[in-house]
Design a protein around this motif. Sequence first.
Motif, short mmCIF file in Angstrom:
data_model
loop_
_atom_site.label_atom_id
_atom_site.label_comp_id
_atom_site.label_asym_id
_atom_site.label_seq_id
_atom_site.Cartn_x
_atom_site.Cartn_y
_atom_site.Cartn_z
N GLY A 98 0.80 -1.21 0.00
CA GLY A 98 0.00 0.00 0.00
C GLY A 98 0.83 1.26 0.00
N ASN A 99 2.15 1.11 0.18
CA ASN A 99 3.07 2.24 0.16
C ASN A 99 3.89 2.15 -1.12
N GLU A 100 3.85 3.21 -1.91
CA GLU A 100 4.51 3.18 -3.22
C GLU A 100 6.01 2.99 -3.10
N GLY A 101 6.64 3.66 -2.12
CA GLY A 101 8.08 3.55 -1.95
C GLY A 101 8.51 2.15 -1.53
N ILE A 102 7.76 1.56 -0.60
CA ILE A 102 8.09 0.20 -0.14
C ILE A 102 7.87 -0.80 -1.26
N ASP A 103 6.76 -0.66 -1.99
CA ASP A 103 6.49 -1.57 -3.10
C ASP A 103 7.59 -1.49 -4.15
N PHE A 104 8.09 -0.28 -4.39
CA PHE A 104 9.18 -0.11 -5.38
C PHE A 104 10.39 -0.94 -4.98
N HIS A 105 10.79 -0.86 -3.72
CA HIS A 105 11.98 -1.60 -3.26
C HIS A 105 11.72 -3.11 -3.25
N ILE A 106 10.51 -3.51 -2.91
CA ILE A 106 10.20 -4.94 -2.89
C ILE A 106 10.30 -5.53 -4.30
N TYR A 107 9.67 -4.85 -5.27
CA TYR A 107 9.67 -5.38 -6.64
C TYR A 107 11.06 -5.31 -7.28
N SER A 108 11.76 -4.19 -7.11
CA SER A 108 13.07 -4.06 -7.73
C SER A 108 14.07 -5.04 -7.14
N SER A 109 13.99 -5.28 -5.83
CA SER A 109 14.90 -6.25 -5.19
C SER A 109 14.55 -7.68 -5.58
N SER A 110 13.25 -7.97 -5.64
CA SER A 110 12.83 -9.33 -5.97
C SER A 110 13.21 -9.72 -7.39
N VAL A 111 13.14 -8.78 -8.34
CA VAL A 111 13.47 -9.13 -9.72
C VAL A 111 14.97 -9.38 -9.86
N ILE A 112 15.79 -8.67 -9.06
CA ILE A 112 17.23 -8.92 -9.09
C ILE A 112 17.54 -10.31 -8.54
N VAL A 113 16.91 -10.64 -7.41
CA VAL A 113 17.14 -11.96 -6.80
C VAL A 113 16.66 -13.07 -7.73
N LEU A 114 15.49 -12.88 -8.34
CA LEU A 114 14.95 -13.90 -9.25
C LEU A 114 15.85 -14.10 -10.47
N ALA A 115 16.31 -12.99 -11.05
CA ALA A 115 17.19 -13.09 -12.22
C ALA A 115 18.51 -13.77 -11.85
N THR A 116 19.02 -13.49 -10.67
CA THR A 116 20.26 -14.13 -10.22
C THR A 116 20.09 -15.63 -10.08
N LEU A 117 18.99 -16.05 -9.50
CA LEU A 117 18.73 -17.48 -9.32
C LEU A 117 18.58 -18.20 -10.67
N ILE A 118 17.88 -17.55 -11.60
CA ILE A 118 17.69 -18.16 -12.92
C ILE A 118 19.03 -18.31 -13.65
N ASN A 119 19.86 -17.26 -13.60
CA ASN A 119 21.16 -17.32 -14.24
C ASN A 119 22.06 -18.36 -13.59
N TYR A 120 21.95 -18.49 -12.28
CA TYR A 120 22.76 -19.48 -11.57
C TYR A 120 22.30 -20.90 -11.90
N TYR A 121 21.02 -21.07 -12.10
CA TYR A 121 20.49 -22.40 -12.38
C TYR A 121 20.93 -22.89 -13.75
N SER A 122 20.70 -22.09 -14.79
CA SER A 122 21.06 -22.53 -16.14
C SER A 122 20.93 -21.37 -17.11
N ILE A 123 22.00 -21.13 -17.88
CA ILE A 123 21.94 -20.09 -18.90
C ILE A 123 20.99 -20.48 -20.02
N LYS A 124 20.81 -21.78 -20.22
CA LYS A 124 19.88 -22.26 -21.23
C LYS A 124 18.45 -21.89 -20.86
N THR A 125 18.15 -21.95 -19.56
CA THR A 125 16.83 -21.54 -19.09
C THR A 125 16.59 -20.06 -19.34
N VAL A 126 17.66 -19.26 -19.19
CA VAL A 126 17.56 -17.83 -19.46
C VAL A 126 17.14 -17.60 -20.90
#
Length: 209
Positions: free
Chosen positions: A124-152
């Motif tokens: 419900g807070n725009e600033g908090i949501d911004f940090h949650i989404y921007s941080s989560s996409v970095i973590v998710l992308a890191t996990l996908i790249n670590y798992y397999s470049i073919k999956t990327v």
Amino acid sequence: MPQSSNQSNSKIKLLDAISIGIGGMVGGGIFAVIGLAVSLAKGATPIAFLLAGMLALLTSYSYVQLSLAFPDRGGTVKFINQGFGISAFSGGMNNLLWLSYIIMLSLYASAFGSYAPNLYSISGNEGIDFHIYSSSVIVLATLINYYSIKTVGKIESFAVIIKLLILIGFVGIGLYGLIGNENLSQLSPDNWEKSNSDLGRRNGDFCCV
């Protein structure tokens, strides 16, 4: 001799490589910076994108020729080392290259953090949501790249189809809107962003720089 699973996961196909390239250009060059480009260039935004496209074409041609001359996974790092040798200068340039990659990733994360809360607000807070989404996409992308470049590559291929469909939809709407659109006057040179010197002359302020 059959390849191991790790070796097969470390390779991507031509279609996957093309999808990653298109995805990077569309995601970063259009979706992420279109608002900033319009706010800075105003009516000259189409000209700005045309010039950027010409520069991208020249850059891609240079990369193709360099890749043919030095077919190595090192990419730009390899090209710099071949051109200037392994020295303090080439090391500094390569560090700047890695820094530019970090900045590019932060651009993608920032764009996602700005767009996502408009679709679904978590706190419900725009600033908090911004940090949650921007941080989560970095973590998710890191996990996908670590798992397999073919999956990327596979994920990017699917994402590119969605991006291109969205862009084609915008192009269709834009072409339809050209018919009797009174807002086309916003693209006239009178609405282009003026330089500081032009603004000074318009206001009667003349100075030497």
